[in-house]
Design a protein around this motif. Sequence first.
Motif, mmCIF file in Angstrom:
data_model
loop_
_atom_site.group_PDB
_atom_site.id
_atom_site.type_symbol
_atom_site.label_atom_id
_atom_site.label_comp_id
_atom_site.label_asym_id
_atom_site.label_seq_id
_atom_site.Cartn_x
_atom_site.Cartn_y
_atom_site.Cartn_z
ATOM 1 N N MET A 65 119.736 14.501 55.882
ATOM 2 C CA MET A 65 119.063 15.484 56.896
ATOM 3 C C MET A 65 117.909 15.102 57.575
ATOM 4 O O MET A 65 117.058 14.456 57.082
ATOM 5 C CB MET A 65 118.377 16.739 56.102
ATOM 6 C CG MET A 65 117.667 17.960 56.719
ATOM 7 S SD MET A 65 117.169 19.102 55.698
ATOM 8 C CE MET A 65 118.414 19.931 55.049
ATOM 9 N N PRO A 66 117.895 15.157 59.087
ATOM 10 C CA PRO A 66 116.704 14.479 59.742
ATOM 11 C C PRO A 66 115.291 15.113 59.433
ATOM 12 O O PRO A 66 115.402 16.409 59.246
ATOM 13 C CB PRO A 66 117.341 14.894 61.289
ATOM 14 C CG PRO A 66 118.280 15.818 61.006
ATOM 15 C CD PRO A 66 118.709 15.816 59.708
ATOM 16 N N LYS A 67 114.497 14.181 59.559
ATOM 17 C CA LYS A 67 113.209 14.879 59.532
ATOM 18 C C LYS A 67 112.668 15.717 60.650
ATOM 19 O O LYS A 67 112.837 15.511 61.688
ATOM 20 C CB LYS A 67 112.094 13.514 59.436
ATOM 21 C CG LYS A 67 112.151 12.538 58.251
ATOM 22 C CD LYS A 67 111.278 11.655 57.987
ATOM 23 C CE LYS A 67 111.216 10.923 56.854
ATOM 24 N NZ LYS A 67 110.283 9.601 56.957
ATOM 25 N N ARG A 68 111.754 16.792 60.037
ATOM 26 C CA ARG A 68 111.309 17.636 61.189
ATOM 27 C C ARG A 68 110.326 17.020 61.973
ATOM 28 O O ARG A 68 109.387 16.733 61.293
ATOM 29 C CB ARG A 68 111.164 19.038 60.197
ATOM 30 C CG ARG A 68 110.609 20.277 61.464
ATOM 31 C CD ARG A 68 110.464 21.619 60.661
ATOM 32 N NE ARG A 68 109.338 21.427 59.666
ATOM 33 C CZ ARG A 68 107.874 21.733 60.008
ATOM 34 N NH1 ARG A 68 107.675 21.902 61.196
ATOM 35 N NH2 ARG A 68 106.887 21.342 58.968
ATOM 36 N N ARG A 69 110.409 17.102 63.234
ATOM 37 C CA ARG A 69 109.335 16.446 64.049
ATOM 38 C C ARG A 69 108.227 17.498 64.152
ATOM 39 O O ARG A 69 108.365 18.766 64.343
ATOM 40 C CB ARG A 69 109.845 16.233 65.446
ATOM 41 C CG ARG A 69 111.044 15.118 65.402
ATOM 42 C CD ARG A 69 111.386 14.692 66.705
ATOM 43 N NE ARG A 69 110.453 14.056 67.335
ATOM 44 C CZ ARG A 69 110.476 13.412 68.581
ATOM 45 N NH1 ARG A 69 111.640 13.416 69.283
ATOM 46 N NH2 ARG A 69 109.485 12.933 69.097
ATOM 47 N N LEU A 70 107.029 17.178 64.037
ATOM 48 C CA LEU A 70 105.821 17.785 64.205
ATOM 49 C C LEU A 70 105.469 17.981 65.705
ATOM 50 O O LEU A 70 105.425 17.120 66.445
ATOM 51 C CB LEU A 70 104.483 17.225 63.603
ATOM 52 C CG LEU A 70 104.827 16.996 61.954
ATOM 53 C CD1 LEU A 70 103.704 16.267 61.433
ATOM 54 C CD2 LEU A 70 104.909 18.482 61.304
ATOM 55 N N SER A 71 105.044 19.177 65.830
ATOM 56 C CA SER A 71 104.593 19.658 67.182
ATOM 57 C C SER A 71 103.383 19.039 67.585
ATOM 58 O O SER A 71 102.170 18.568 66.767
ATOM 59 C CB SER A 71 104.441 20.975 67.545
ATOM 60 O OG SER A 71 103.482 21.709 66.633
ATOM 61 N N ALA A 72 102.902 18.770 68.740
ATOM 62 C CA ALA A 72 101.382 18.168 69.088
ATOM 63 C C ALA A 72 100.435 19.016 68.418
ATOM 64 O O ALA A 72 99.331 18.636 68.124
ATOM 65 C CB ALA A 72 101.467 18.152 70.757
ATOM 66 N N GLN A 80 100.722 20.768 65.670
ATOM 67 C CA GLN A 80 100.617 20.696 64.320
ATOM 68 C C GLN A 80 99.935 19.224 64.021
ATOM 69 O O GLN A 80 99.083 19.093 62.986
ATOM 70 C CB GLN A 80 102.001 20.601 63.617
ATOM 71 C CG GLN A 80 102.634 22.249 63.465
ATOM 72 C CD GLN A 80 103.947 22.007 63.390
ATOM 73 O OE1 GLN A 80 104.850 21.041 63.685
ATOM 74 N NE2 GLN A 80 104.444 22.778 62.643
ATOM 75 N N ILE A 81 100.151 18.275 64.740
ATOM 76 C CA ILE A 81 99.498 17.102 64.618
ATOM 77 C C ILE A 81 97.919 17.079 64.791
ATOM 78 O O ILE A 81 97.079 16.405 63.622
ATOM 79 C CB ILE A 81 100.212 15.985 65.564
ATOM 80 C CG1 ILE A 81 101.394 15.854 65.292
ATOM 81 C CG2 ILE A 81 99.408 14.614 65.653
ATOM 82 C CD1 ILE A 81 102.195 14.888 66.460
ATOM 83 N N GLU A 82 97.550 17.653 65.725
ATOM 84 C CA GLU A 82 96.045 17.984 65.941
ATOM 85 C C GLU A 82 95.273 18.582 64.772
ATOM 86 O O GLU A 82 94.363 18.373 64.621
ATOM 87 C CB GLU A 82 95.934 18.634 67.213
ATOM 88 C CG GLU A 82 94.464 18.650 67.827
ATOM 89 C CD GLU A 82 93.918 17.355 67.942
ATOM 90 O OE1 GLU A 82 92.653 17.046 67.692
ATOM 91 O OE2 GLU A 82 94.804 16.584 68.525
ATOM 92 N N ARG A 83 96.364 19.469 64.415
ATOM 93 C CA ARG A 83 95.560 20.489 63.025
ATOM 94 C C ARG A 83 95.435 19.842 61.862
ATOM 95 O O ARG A 83 94.454 19.647 61.313
ATOM 96 C CB ARG A 83 96.625 21.563 62.864
ATOM 97 C CG ARG A 83 96.233 22.660 61.758
ATOM 98 C CD ARG A 83 96.890 24.038 61.728
ATOM 99 N NE ARG A 83 96.267 24.829 60.727
ATOM 100 C CZ ARG A 83 96.970 24.624 59.417
ATOM 101 N NH1 ARG A 83 97.993 23.760 59.254
ATOM 102 N NH2 ARG A 83 96.604 25.472 58.326
ATOM 103 N N ILE A 84 96.429 18.889 61.683
ATOM 104 C CA ILE A 84 96.420 17.808 60.499
ATOM 105 C C ILE A 84 95.189 16.865 60.720
ATOM 106 O O ILE A 84 94.510 16.625 59.817
ATOM 107 C CB ILE A 84 97.708 16.982 60.468
ATOM 108 C CG1 ILE A 84 98.686 17.833 59.972
ATOM 109 C CG2 ILE A 84 97.253 15.909 59.480
ATOM 110 C CD1 ILE A 84 100.139 17.384 60.050
ATOM 111 N N LYS A 85 95.072 16.424 62.072
ATOM 112 C CA LYS A 85 93.964 15.518 62.103
ATOM 113 C C LYS A 85 92.557 16.190 62.024
ATOM 114 O O LYS A 85 91.736 15.407 61.313
ATOM 115 C CB LYS A 85 93.996 14.819 63.711
ATOM 116 C CG LYS A 85 95.122 14.051 63.725
ATOM 117 C CD LYS A 85 95.040 13.308 65.227
ATOM 118 C CE LYS A 85 96.121 12.323 65.506
ATOM 119 N NZ LYS A 85 96.108 11.986 66.874
ATOM 120 N N THR A 86 92.357 17.485 62.555
ATOM 121 C CA THR A 86 91.258 18.098 62.190
ATOM 122 C C THR A 86 90.867 18.232 60.680
ATOM 123 O O THR A 86 89.707 18.226 60.411
ATOM 124 C CB THR A 86 91.340 19.517 62.915
ATOM 125 O OG1 THR A 86 91.577 19.345 64.354
ATOM 126 C CG2 THR A 86 90.361 20.236 62.600
#
Length: 330
Positions: A1-8, A10-16
């Motif tokens: 199963m391909p990995k789900r790509r994170l949206s911009a 979501q990436i910004e939220r993780i960084k925060t």
Amino acid sequence: MPKRRLSARQIERIKTIQERRRERLATRPERALAETDAEVEPEEGRVVVRHGANLAVENAEGRVVHCLCRQNIGHPVCGDRVVWQRTANGQGVVTAILPRASELSRPDYSGRPKPLAANLTRLVVLVAPEPEPSGYLVDQYLVAAEIIGVEAILVGNKMDLLSGEARGAFEARFAHYPTIGYPTYWISLREPGSVATLSEALAGETSVLVGQSGVGKSSLVKALLPDREVQIGRLSEATGLGRHTTSAATCYRLRGGGSLIDSPGVRSFRLGDISRDALERGFRELRPYLGKCRFNDCRHDHEPDCAVRRAVDEGLIAAERLANFQHLLG
């Protein structure tokens, strides 16, 4: 199963979230100090466990205290002498790192030196019949010891794997090391007397064991520390680090006095970039002949009137040591 790509987003939220966690971690020591009685005097101690931001510091009475490290004082490592202050919750905060008498480091991924242990007095270089020993690696360890100013000894482990002529031939491969001043010990965990002899040699010292994978370092650490589990329990109880105590850089007490630092980082130890002068100093038997060659920039290779090569021809310097010097010189 391909990995789900994170949206911009979501990436910004993780960084925060990660940044907030870093900020909370950074302010923990300052908050702890702010709650401390101003009359509490700073104390000196030694770092005996380092796991991330958590430190176990042993005070002058031998009591271990769980400490955090104040920001902007550097990165304490196992063996560091530090200044720390007791906090209201019975723990502590390290506020300064005292000058190091010695520092064992290895290059990080960017090539910069990363300290592994501090205030060592003895580097124990392990070899064994299996895996096939590398004289080149041994010489790197010995050069490191010379550069940081600590004594080095060579230990042949697992000697029960050899007997008779095979054992004699193996020991002969390293005969030039005691000749140039490196004490050499031949031991087997099946021969308790040999381990006891090594233990006596480490008494009163702060030592670390280095050697290629498979030479029996972990087993030897356990043999030198029959009460290791008791010490781990003591450190875990004092710091709350639990199982992390066994995977972190740890400074153990030896039975005959002194300490043994067991650091995971030592497993991948290697010599970093050093100058030619430092490399020449690292080969102690070369020192009497330096500056006596015809050419000031002599590489001790094929140049005429080379004092070092003359010493090799006369049997005063082992040819394999000079070959390893040439290899490291590049």
